[in-house]
Design a protein around this motif. Sequence first.
Motif, PDB file in Angstrom:
ATOM      1  N   GLU A 159       0.709  -1.159  -0.077  1.00  0.00           N
ATOM      2  CA  GLU A 159      -0.108   0.102  -0.021  1.00  0.00           C
ATOM      3  C   GLU A 159       0.734   1.184  -0.068  1.00  0.00           C
ATOM      4  O   GLU A 159       0.610   2.027  -0.741  1.00  0.00           O
ATOM      5  CB  GLU A 159      -0.973   0.116   1.054  1.00  0.00           C
ATOM      6  N   THR A 160       1.718   1.428   0.792  1.00  0.00           N
ATOM      7  CA  THR A 160       2.819   2.379   0.775  1.00  0.00           C
ATOM      8  C   THR A 160       3.490   2.579  -0.261  1.00  0.00           C
ATOM      9  O   THR A 160       3.707   3.759  -0.888  1.00  0.00           O
ATOM     10  CB  THR A 160       3.715   2.133   2.049  1.00  0.00           C
TER      11      THR A 160
ATOM     12  N   LYS B 171       1.197   4.154  -3.002  1.00  0.00           N
ATOM     13  CA  LYS B 171       0.944   5.553  -2.605  1.00  0.00           C
ATOM     14  C   LYS B 171       2.228   6.247  -3.097  1.00  0.00           C
ATOM     15  O   LYS B 171       2.004   7.145  -3.744  1.00  0.00           O
ATOM     16  CB  LYS B 171       0.817   5.800  -1.235  1.00  0.00           C
TER      17      LYS B 171
ATOM     18  N   GLY C  43       2.279   6.314  -6.704  1.00  0.00           N
ATOM     19  CA  GLY C  43       1.182   6.578  -7.519  1.00  0.00           C
ATOM     20  C   GLY C  43       0.376   5.470  -8.341  1.00  0.00           C
ATOM     21  O   GLY C  43      -0.320   5.474  -9.249  1.00  0.00           O
TER      22      GLY C  43
ATOM     23  N   LYS D   9      -2.155   2.825  -8.240  1.00  0.00           N
ATOM     24  CA  LYS D   9      -3.502   2.726  -7.556  1.00  0.00           C
ATOM     25  C   LYS D   9      -3.592   1.348  -7.401  1.00  0.00           C
ATOM     26  O   LYS D   9      -3.925   0.769  -6.532  1.00  0.00           O
ATOM     27  CB  LYS D   9      -4.243   3.296  -8.107  1.00  0.00           C
TER      28      LYS D   9
ATOM     29  N   GLU E 159      -1.398  -0.239  -4.488  1.00  0.00           N
ATOM     30  CA  GLU E 159      -2.096   0.318  -3.349  1.00  0.00           C
ATOM     31  C   GLU E 159      -3.281  -0.584  -3.030  1.00  0.00           C
ATOM     32  O   GLU E 159      -3.571  -1.005  -1.713  1.00  0.00           O
ATOM     33  CB  GLU E 159      -2.547   1.771  -3.705  1.00  0.00           C
TER      34      GLU E 159
ATOM     35  N   LYS F 129      -4.051  -3.046   0.487  1.00  0.00           N
ATOM     36  CA  LYS F 129      -5.189  -2.858   1.228  1.00  0.00           C
ATOM     37  C   LYS F 129      -5.893  -4.182   1.348  1.00  0.00           C
ATOM     38  O   LYS F 129      -6.290  -4.785   2.309  1.00  0.00           O
ATOM     39  CB  LYS F 129      -6.298  -1.794   0.765  1.00  0.00           C
TER      40      LYS F 129
END
Length: 64
Positions: free
Chosen positions: A20-21, A24, A27, A29, A32, A36
């Motif tokens: 996830e980090t 982010k 960029g 998605k 990311e 999650k």
Amino acid sequence: MGTQDKASNKAQDIKGKVKETAGKASGNKKLERKGKSDQVKSEVKDVGEQVKDASSKVKDAVTK
């Protein structure tokens, strides 16, 4: 819950946080969301293990 299960779930959670980090930061998605998703899977497994533990305790209490 077994120690191995706890460790496996924690590893999946940490891996998800890293993804996830990284997603982010870059960029990305998709990465990311995958991170999650891994974290949610870990949480679901933890809850499942807790339910199994609780049902085992209830069973033991009833049979005594």
